[in-house]
Design a protein around this motif. Structure first.
Motif, short mmCIF file in Angstrom:
data_model
loop_
_atom_site.label_atom_id
_atom_site.label_comp_id
_atom_site.label_asym_id
_atom_site.label_seq_id
_atom_site.Cartn_x
_atom_site.Cartn_y
_atom_site.Cartn_z
N ASP A 109 -3.25 5.40 0.49
CA ASP A 109 -4.05 4.47 1.28
C ASP A 109 -4.09 4.80 2.75
O ASP A 109 -4.90 4.24 3.49
N GLY A 110 -3.19 5.67 3.20
CA GLY A 110 -3.14 6.00 4.61
C GLY A 110 -1.96 6.89 4.93
O GLY A 110 -1.35 7.48 4.04
N ILE A 111 -1.64 6.99 6.21
CA ILE A 111 -0.55 7.85 6.69
C ILE A 111 0.33 7.04 7.64
O ILE A 111 -0.16 6.25 8.45
N ILE A 112 1.65 7.25 7.54
CA ILE A 112 2.58 6.67 8.50
C ILE A 112 3.14 7.80 9.35
O ILE A 112 3.84 8.68 8.85
N PHE B 145 0.84 -1.19 0.00
CA PHE B 145 0.00 0.00 0.00
C PHE B 145 0.88 1.24 0.00
O PHE B 145 2.06 1.18 0.34
N THR B 146 0.28 2.36 -0.36
CA THR B 146 0.99 3.64 -0.43
C THR B 146 0.59 4.50 0.76
O THR B 146 -0.59 4.72 1.01
N PHE B 147 1.62 4.99 1.49
CA PHE B 147 1.38 5.80 2.68
C PHE B 147 2.04 7.17 2.54
O PHE B 147 3.19 7.27 2.09
N ASN B 148 1.33 8.21 2.95
CA ASN B 148 1.96 9.51 3.14
C ASN B 148 2.83 9.47 4.38
O ASN B 148 2.41 8.93 5.41
N ILE B 149 4.02 10.06 4.32
CA ILE B 149 4.80 10.21 5.54
C ILE B 149 4.42 11.52 6.21
O ILE B 149 4.12 12.51 5.55
N ASP B 150 4.39 11.53 7.55
CA ASP B 150 3.96 12.72 8.27
C ASP B 150 4.72 12.81 9.59
O ASP B 150 4.46 12.05 10.51
N THR B 151 5.67 13.78 9.66
CA THR B 151 6.42 13.97 10.90
C THR B 151 5.63 14.76 11.93
O THR B 151 6.06 14.88 13.08
N GLY B 152 4.46 15.26 11.53
CA GLY B 152 3.66 16.06 12.43
C GLY B 152 2.57 15.29 13.15
O GLY B 152 1.77 15.88 13.89
N SER B 153 2.51 13.97 12.97
CA SER B 153 1.51 13.15 13.67
C SER B 153 2.13 11.81 14.04
O SER B 153 3.23 11.48 13.60
N ASP B 154 1.41 11.04 14.85
CA ASP B 154 1.96 9.78 15.37
C ASP B 154 1.31 8.53 14.79
O ASP B 154 1.98 7.53 14.54
N LEU B 155 0.01 8.56 14.57
CA LEU B 155 -0.72 7.35 14.21
C LEU B 155 -0.38 6.87 12.81
O LEU B 155 -0.35 7.64 11.86
N LEU B 156 -0.13 5.58 12.69
CA LEU B 156 -0.06 4.91 11.40
C LEU B 156 -1.44 4.33 11.13
O LEU B 156 -1.95 3.56 11.94
N TRP B 157 -2.07 4.72 10.02
CA TRP B 157 -3.41 4.20 9.74
C TRP B 157 -3.57 3.92 8.25
O TRP B 157 -2.89 4.49 7.41
N ILE B 158 -4.49 3.00 7.99
CA ILE B 158 -4.83 2.63 6.62
C ILE B 158 -6.34 2.48 6.53
O ILE B 158 -7.00 2.09 7.51
N GLN B 159 -6.89 2.80 5.37
CA GLN B 159 -8.34 2.64 5.20
C GLN B 159 -8.67 1.15 5.04
O GLN B 159 -8.05 0.44 4.25
N CYS B 160 -9.64 0.69 5.82
CA CYS B 160 -9.97 -0.74 5.88
C CYS B 160 -11.41 -1.01 5.41
O CYS B 160 -12.28 -0.14 5.45
N LEU B 161 -11.62 -2.23 5.02
CA LEU B 161 -12.97 -2.76 4.83
C LEU B 161 -13.49 -3.25 6.18
O LEU B 161 -12.69 -3.66 7.03
N PRO B 162 -14.78 -3.20 6.48
CA PRO B 162 -15.89 -2.86 5.56
C PRO B 162 -16.17 -1.38 5.41
O PRO B 162 -17.11 -0.99 4.73
N CYS B 163 -15.36 -0.53 6.05
CA CYS B 163 -15.43 0.91 5.82
C CYS B 163 -16.77 1.52 6.23
O CYS B 163 -17.35 2.33 5.52
N LYS B 164 -17.26 1.12 7.40
CA LYS B 164 -18.51 1.74 7.88
C LYS B 164 -18.66 1.70 9.39
O LYS B 164 -19.53 2.34 9.94
N LEU B 165 -17.80 0.94 10.09
CA LEU B 165 -17.85 0.80 11.54
C LEU B 165 -19.24 0.38 12.02
O LEU B 165 -19.71 0.76 13.08
N GLY B 166 -19.91 -0.38 11.17
CA GLY B 166 -21.22 -0.91 11.54
C GLY B 166 -22.35 0.10 11.49
O GLY B 166 -23.45 -0.17 11.94
N LYS B 167 -22.06 1.32 10.96
CA LYS B 167 -23.09 2.36 10.93
C LYS B 167 -23.30 2.84 9.51
O LYS B 167 -22.35 3.07 8.78
N MET C 282 1.27 -1.50 16.14
CA MET C 282 -0.04 -0.91 16.41
C MET C 282 -0.38 0.09 15.30
O MET C 282 0.45 0.89 14.90
N PHE C 283 -1.61 0.05 14.85
CA PHE C 283 -2.03 0.95 13.78
C PHE C 283 -3.54 1.15 13.85
O PHE C 283 -4.25 0.45 14.57
N GLY C 284 -4.00 2.12 13.09
CA GLY C 284 -5.42 2.38 13.01
C GLY C 284 -6.02 1.75 11.77
O GLY C 284 -5.57 2.02 10.65
#
Length: 376
Positions: free
Chosen positions: A166-169, A48-70, A150-152
């Protein structure tokens, strides 16, 4: 034969890339004024392709099912397939309540237990909001494998501007940062060189190395990647930067450098005096100092430098002195910092002034290094 030769060419390219970039180094590419790397995640591995970001901590990627049940929530849809955690044998959700979820709350500011799973809410300076499950997974960075990172696993995104990644590291200094999670391997040291245009490549390197720029010089690095910037030179004119301690930061995600309004106005005037050889055309968006340079084969630009409290004088690369708007118009790549509710003055040293420099973060040692010609 053609198929054989095609496979052989790809293998040769891969071998050359490994020799050039090394085990702890990956290619860094410019994409829409942000910088991206390829990271493998899950078992079996998917890239996957990630933006690098020295201004934040969380590593996250967009996941399926992409709705959190709502229903009726925004689902950020990059132009690639989403990560499906149900198809990875190494994916595990972080449970709640737990010590890990509590630590996540101290970093992100908000977590909540949903069906014994640790969910998070994160916010970015551009107004984007992310919401998903905290989890652990295997990551592949360069030729290294990291288990239990650990990631989001993001499922809801509001106002996202990352439509091609696809997300941010996150490369900040917090508990969830990739730098912190791999500290036993890399000792909280990483470096990068941001390429000056989309046709060139830079690098993101983790750990110490002997392959550094000969011009590398260090200054102090504080909490949350704070820097002690005291002035900016335009030619022989020095403009003092007047901010409180821990309110100036280096940031890979901010494009143009932002300064307190009173300091920016003084810097802008010095820049305008140095650019009188070009026709002033006014403002374009937040860039309020633009020029028509059509007909000039070679631009004569003012020499600009950053001054730091410990005496370091860092010349800004020529590519960081103007930002092209089109083939004939260029603008001053600095701007005033947006006003904050508390009225604080902040400095953000943006990526446009970092391009082509080797930038070394020694977080454990409290040092930040700069060297010219870093992408060569």
């Amino acid at each position: 034969m053609l198929e054989i030769l095609d496979r052989d060419q790809k293998r040769a390219s891969l071998m050359v890339s490994r020799q050039r970039y090394g085990k702890n180094q990956v290619q860094l590419r410019w994409q829409d004024s942000t910088y991206v790397i390829n990271v493998g995640i899950g078992t079996p591995k998917r890239m996957f392709t990630f933006n690098i970001d020295t201004g934040s901590d969380l590593l996250w990627i967009q996941c399926l099912p992409c709705k959190l049940g709502k229903p009726n929530h925004d689902c950020y849809q990059p132009k690639r397939p989403l990560f499906d955690p149900s198809k990875s044998s190494t994916y595990t959700k972080i449970t709640c309540p737990s010590h890990t979820c509590s630590l996540t709350n101290t970093t992100l500011g908000y977590t909540q237990c949903v069906s014994s799973s640790c969910t998070y809410l994160g916010a970015y300076l551009d107004g984007s909001l992310i919401f998903g499950y905290m989890a652990k997974e295997t990551l592949f960075v360069g030729s290294k494998t990291f288990k239990g990172i650990m990631f989001g696993c993001n499922e809801v995104t509001f106002n996202a501007t990352l439509d091609k990644t696809d997300g941010i590291i996150g490369l900040g200094q917090g508990f969830l940062s990739f730098v912190e999670q791999t500290s036993n391997t890399y000792n909280k040291v990483f470096s990068y060189c941001l390429p000056s245009n989309p046709n060139r490549v830079g690098f993101l390197r983790f750990g110490k190395t002997k392959r550094v720029s000969k011009s590398l010089k260090f200054t102090k690095l504080g909490r949350d990647n704070a820097i002690e910037l005291t002035g900016i030179k335009v030619g022989s004119t020095t403009i003092p930067i007047t901010v409180k301690k821990d309110t100036a930061f280096i940031d890979s995600g901010t494009v143009i450098t932002r300064l307190p309004s009173k300091d920016y106005i003084k810097l802008r005037e010095a820049y305008r005096k140095a650019m009188t050889g070009y026709r002033f055309v006014g403002a374009i968006s937040v860039a309020d100092t633009c020029y028509n340079v059509g007909g000039h084969k070679k631009l004569k630009l003012p020499r600009m430098s950053f001054l730091f409290a410990d005496g370091l004088l860092l010349d800004i690369p020529p590519s960081g002195v103007v930002i092209p708007y089109n083939s004939t118009v260029v603008c001053f790549p600095f701007a005033a910092t947006p006003e904050t509710p508390g009225g604080e003055d902040f400095v953000l040293l943006g990526n446009y002034q970092q391009r082509t420099l080797e930038v070394v973060y020694d977080v454990a040692g409290g040092k930040l290094g700069f060297g010219h010609g870093g992408c060569k």
